[in-house]
Scaffold this active site. Sequence first.
Site, short mmCIF file in Angstrom:
data_model
loop_
_atom_site.label_atom_id
_atom_site.label_comp_id
_atom_site.label_asym_id
_atom_site.label_seq_id
_atom_site.Cartn_x
_atom_site.Cartn_y
_atom_site.Cartn_z
N ASP A 235 0.84 -1.19 0.00
CA ASP A 235 0.00 0.00 0.00
C ASP A 235 0.87 1.24 0.00
O ASP A 235 2.09 1.16 -0.21
CB ASP A 235 -0.92 -0.01 1.23
CG ASP A 235 -2.31 0.51 0.91
OD1 ASP A 235 -2.42 1.68 0.54
OD2 ASP A 235 -3.27 -0.27 1.03
N HIS A 272 -3.64 5.82 3.68
CA HIS A 272 -4.37 4.62 3.29
C HIS A 272 -3.71 3.37 3.86
O HIS A 272 -4.39 2.49 4.43
CB HIS A 272 -4.39 4.55 1.76
CG HIS A 272 -5.29 3.50 1.19
ND1 HIS A 272 -4.84 2.27 0.81
CD2 HIS A 272 -6.62 3.51 0.91
CE1 HIS A 272 -5.84 1.56 0.33
NE2 HIS A 272 -6.93 2.30 0.38
N SER A 443 -11.21 -1.66 0.41
CA SER A 443 -9.85 -1.72 0.90
C SER A 443 -9.80 -2.03 2.39
O SER A 443 -8.76 -2.45 2.90
CB SER A 443 -9.12 -0.39 0.64
OG SER A 443 -8.64 -0.35 -0.67
#
Length: 816
Positions: A235, A272, A443
């Site tokens: 990520d 994220h 996600s």
Amino acid sequence: MRIANSVRRAIASTLASALFAGLSCAIGAPAGAADPPSAQLSFEVDTGLRPDVRAVEPVGRSGSTREIGVVQGLDSGPAELVLDEVMVHTADQAGLDAFVSRWGGEVLDSYADGQDHLVRVNVAAADPAALPADLLAAEPRQRGVYRASDERVLRLLALAAKEWKAGNEVVVNWLVEPTSIAQGKAFEAPDIAANVFDWAYLRAGGDMDTGVAPAWQLLQSKGKLQPTLKYMVVDGGFQPNSDFPDESSIHKGTWGDSNPKDCTNGASCPWHGTEVSMTGVGRVDNGYGVAGTGGPVVKKLVAVGNGLDYWSVMRRTEKAAEDEHPDVVNMSFTRDVHIGAGYARTWTDRRMQHVAATGAFIVAAAGNNGTSVDTDTLWVPCESKHVMCVGGVNNNATRAAGSNFGQFDNQTSVEIYGPMCVRVLADAGHPLATATTSRCGTSLASPFVGGVAALVKAANPALSAPEIRQILNDTAHVGGLGADVTGSQRRVDALAAVGKALNVPIAAPKVVIEKPAPNSKVSNGATVDLWGTATDFKGASVPITWTSDKAGLLGTASKMVAGPLATGTHVITASATDSTGRTGTAKVTVTVTDAPPTVKISSPPAGIEVVEGEAVNLAGVTFDPDTFQQVPDSQAKWEVRRNNVLVFTAAGHKATLPANKVLPGAYSVKFIAGPTAATRAFTVVALPPGASKPTATITTPDKDLWVQSLGGAPLAFDLAGKGTDPQDGALAGERFRWTAYSPGGVKKVLCEGSAVPSQHSGIVQPHNCATTTAELGVLFDEGLDVTAWTVRLEVFDKGGLVGTDTVTISVAFAVL
């Protein structure tokens, strides 16, 4: 099979075209009705298309950043790609050398197996004019207009399409993007001290019933709740905090660097990677942040900076997996590939197989576009057969509107679903900030399921990744996601999965409804048998409670009789709750109908005249719309009145008014089925004194017929008969008349002999009706899919007396 007579359908098709402003050049032309397929596909330059990022970092032997372009179809969002680069698969060095020579290329990076290579190419040699035809040769499904940010994009696609046409495996280096957060909503954080076991997306029971918290307890009771596993997150945007495991490392990145790219639809998601990591491995019961599903069993977090282009992401993923040998790998990003999808699929499967070969269980986010992944568009890495693709569900366990979904139940579709929305740090960029909020996206569903996989691995370390995948599928809740999800409807169940890994199959009671059958139909006023079984995880019987969504509580018993139920559709639920408070249910739909039947008389024909002493055939037609069948004979009856006096009754659809009841007078016939009735009238005339009437006999057909006709069109039937008279002997066919009557009163004279008494005068041509052919079909105007024709033979003696016989020919509507 009954076919409704209202089946009348037309198929229409439409073609749509679109015009774009600001185009500096175009490849192809608008398609007309007679245009060849290549004219129905076009590529245009639209300088208004701009990538979110201008360049990505160097890779391999490249010493400079790489530029980005954009391509967009009519039905797809913009897709970014690295300019002047393709991924090439070759079986040997000679094949690679030939490709490099064809396109003035330079190999930037290669996998150790020597089969996949990242090559910088000189697109000047590619011909954009050949792109539509070459692409259609490789992918005949392609249609519509594609826009590109500049001509370099078109030339790169033209290069790839020419290679595909030649059968060579080339993949465009698409950029990937994180897929969650974009659909998230921020609202006031709950008390962080709230009991985790009560959190809707972690507890047992409720609509989602993920059972994560009790799965921790189950592992603890078996001495298995120990941090022993490695969990890898590929990520961007990793900021360590107190929820990260003590052993945490980062590959191809730096702690504290924010995510270099926005998420779906351009939403900002700087941290994220942090939120994804906390969802999967966040520490439990440490007074900080959130609880990750795999937090109690993960010893080390391996963070991998994913870069931006697909080559870099996959290269880093494979290298880190080879170095670390993680137990779980999470990939919360995706890319929708519209061009060259077949080659991209093959390439992705090969690289993911290498990652899986390290022993890792791989999960990936399905994406947040609210669409099916089972189309011509390829979603990577989600659709790789080596990856468990994870979709998202709402709190009520229906598919979240933003989550991608599957139409097929296989390993290249969305395979399982987890919570779409979970708790995360409200400000993950500042580790000392402890407030939490809700974020939504696949996600987060993906690392959630990855953490459950870690719990299963902790329960039985000997399990391989494919075995863990099978356990997650076998133990998942099934159903309820919505009608558009025609593929897998599995929702993760951590408690059941861990229980199976420990050989402790804890699950909600299994409820089976034996009666009534699914989609049963019962008549108004009838009772309904409710039979079922419910067994808990120990094999013990559990009482069943029956409820109707219309009538409420029906009762509690394994076998009972309910009703009568009110007219309408009832969703009947059988529920059973075991000693742990877990409830199992099953549902069945019962429709209570009360629509009146259709009732028609096919014999006797309306208004006929009969000579006394001649038996009269009674025949009726019924149709019950509730059962799609005729009314039972026991519910049909006849009443015959002469001069308003009841003289005869009978049950069933067919009966005969005996000859001794047929006396001169005016007759009314009533045919009754349930609340509906039909009536007919006929007249009986007296036989002249001393006279005797002739006898008619139909020999062909010698019994009633029932035939099907495609579309209900008329069919030809052979008719034959004979007539005898006590005085005249055998009667010639010139004295025969054939007539057909429909239940709705339509009369057809099929054949009339030249000696039949009539009102016609003058010369009559001889005509024999001993045999004839008649055409009979379905009369749709009469409201039934079958027309029961009463075919009547009349034979006349020389004195004008008539004898009759009848046969029923039923013509039913049918389709191929």
